[in-house]
Design a protein around this motif. Sequence first.
Motif, PDB file in Angstrom:
ATOM      1  N   TYR A  37       0.496 -20.935  40.992  1.00  0.00           N
ATOM      2  CA  TYR A  37       1.088 -19.878  40.075  1.00  0.00           C
ATOM      3  C   TYR A  37       0.651 -19.791  38.650  1.00  0.00           C
ATOM      4  O   TYR A  37       0.620 -20.711  38.048  1.00  0.00           O
ATOM      5  N   PRO A  38       0.579 -18.805  38.283  1.00  0.00           N
ATOM      6  CA  PRO A  38      -0.030 -18.613  36.844  1.00  0.00           C
ATOM      7  C   PRO A  38       1.097 -18.588  35.848  1.00  0.00           C
ATOM      8  O   PRO A  38       2.321 -18.822  36.407  1.00  0.00           O
ATOM      9  N   PRO A  39       0.901 -18.797  34.581  1.00  0.00           N
ATOM     10  CA  PRO A  39       2.075 -19.079  33.610  1.00  0.00           C
ATOM     11  C   PRO A  39       2.904 -17.806  33.684  1.00  0.00           C
ATOM     12  O   PRO A  39       2.344 -16.656  34.004  1.00  0.00           O
ATOM     13  N   ASN A  65       2.751 -30.137  39.945  1.00  0.00           N
ATOM     14  CA  ASN A  65       2.249 -30.893  38.825  1.00  0.00           C
ATOM     15  C   ASN A  65       3.348 -31.072  37.736  1.00  0.00           C
ATOM     16  O   ASN A  65       3.100 -30.523  36.548  1.00  0.00           O
ATOM     17  N   ALA A  66       4.584 -31.185  37.914  1.00  0.00           N
ATOM     18  CA  ALA A  66       5.580 -31.261  37.040  1.00  0.00           C
ATOM     19  C   ALA A  66       5.678 -30.055  36.413  1.00  0.00           C
ATOM     20  O   ALA A  66       6.097 -30.205  35.118  1.00  0.00           O
ATOM     21  N   THR A  67       5.785 -28.853  36.846  1.00  0.00           N
ATOM     22  CA  THR A  67       6.029 -27.583  36.148  1.00  0.00           C
ATOM     23  C   THR A  67       7.225 -26.981  37.116  1.00  0.00           C
ATOM     24  O   THR A  67       7.005 -27.021  38.268  1.00  0.00           O
ATOM     25  N   SER A  68       8.015 -26.525  36.294  1.00  0.00           N
ATOM     26  CA  SER A  68       9.308 -25.961  36.864  1.00  0.00           C
ATOM     27  C   SER A  68       8.920 -24.680  37.626  1.00  0.00           C
ATOM     28  O   SER A  68       7.933 -24.002  37.474  1.00  0.00           O
ATOM     29  N   GLY A  69       9.844 -24.076  38.372  1.00  0.00           N
ATOM     30  CA  GLY A  69       9.798 -22.759  39.275  1.00  0.00           C
ATOM     31  C   GLY A  69      10.465 -22.851  40.425  1.00  0.00           C
ATOM     32  O   GLY A  69      10.947 -21.778  40.973  1.00  0.00           O
ATOM     33  N   LEU A  70      10.422 -24.206  41.272  1.00  0.00           N
ATOM     34  CA  LEU A  70      10.964 -24.086  42.505  1.00  0.00           C
ATOM     35  C   LEU A  70      12.561 -24.020  42.628  1.00  0.00           C
ATOM     36  O   LEU A  70      13.102 -24.850  41.585  1.00  0.00           O
ATOM     37  N   SER A 117       7.323 -20.972  33.561  1.00  0.00           N
ATOM     38  CA  SER A 117       7.043 -21.645  32.647  1.00  0.00           C
ATOM     39  C   SER A 117       5.724 -21.140  32.032  1.00  0.00           C
ATOM     40  O   SER A 117       4.984 -20.240  32.406  1.00  0.00           O
ATOM     41  N   ALA A 118       5.515 -21.904  30.862  1.00  0.00           N
ATOM     42  CA  ALA A 118       4.260 -21.252  29.918  1.00  0.00           C
ATOM     43  C   ALA A 118       3.035 -22.050  30.556  1.00  0.00           C
ATOM     44  O   ALA A 118       2.089 -21.377  30.024  1.00  0.00           O
ATOM     45  N   ARG A 119       3.224 -22.784  31.285  1.00  0.00           N
ATOM     46  CA  ARG A 119       1.939 -23.555  32.145  1.00  0.00           C
ATOM     47  C   ARG A 119       1.719 -23.092  33.526  1.00  0.00           C
ATOM     48  O   ARG A 119       2.794 -22.947  34.172  1.00  0.00           O
ATOM     49  N   PRO A 120       0.649 -23.176  34.136  1.00  0.00           N
ATOM     50  CA  PRO A 120       0.644 -22.836  35.598  1.00  0.00           C
ATOM     51  C   PRO A 120       1.212 -24.022  36.373  1.00  0.00           C
ATOM     52  O   PRO A 120       1.301 -25.061  36.036  1.00  0.00           O
TER      53      PRO A 120
END
Length: 185
Positions: A37-39, A65-70, A117-120
């Motif tokens: 998922y892109p940023p 990868n420890a990035t929010s969104g779910l 998130s600002a990161r993918p």
Amino acid sequence: MHSPRLMAEGLGLDDHAAFARLVQASDSDSMLRVNHYPPRPEPGQVATGFGEHTDPQIVSVLRSNATSGLEICLRDGTWAAVPADDAASFFVNAGDALQALTNGRVRSVRHRVMVSSARPRVSVVFFAGPPLRERLAPLPGLVDREGGRRRYRDFTWREYKTSAFRTKLAENRLGYFETTAAATS
């Protein structure tokens, strides 16, 4: 994979291999998927990365990868963000097949991914599915506890998948397999 045996044991089933047999079969319909998922498009904006749905399989095991969104849908219909986890944790979703096998005792989890998130975001998901020919039905030990009332009719995994591909992602894809008794309760 010990989790299917632990699920069967936790549900009080005499047959502790009831689920394991399905996902460990040489012709199981299990798969591994990598999602990217892109940023987020702009600071403060949120976009849908993957729309609301339930997973069809027995269980899904996810690591990101420890990035929010779910996000998961709560019983009252509100959405709750699953916190990003820096530890080596896994998120396990019950799927539609597990809901049918447990006669609705274990519910599949409606979820989605929001790009915020600002990161993918990268996630790796293992979908534990039964063989296409496998006949799925509520397990007798769980039906007996509900006075013999079955919430789902028998169907093959292939029948479910064929039916699911004809629906929209957010629809109740198990609805077609519910018995009349389930629809009135």
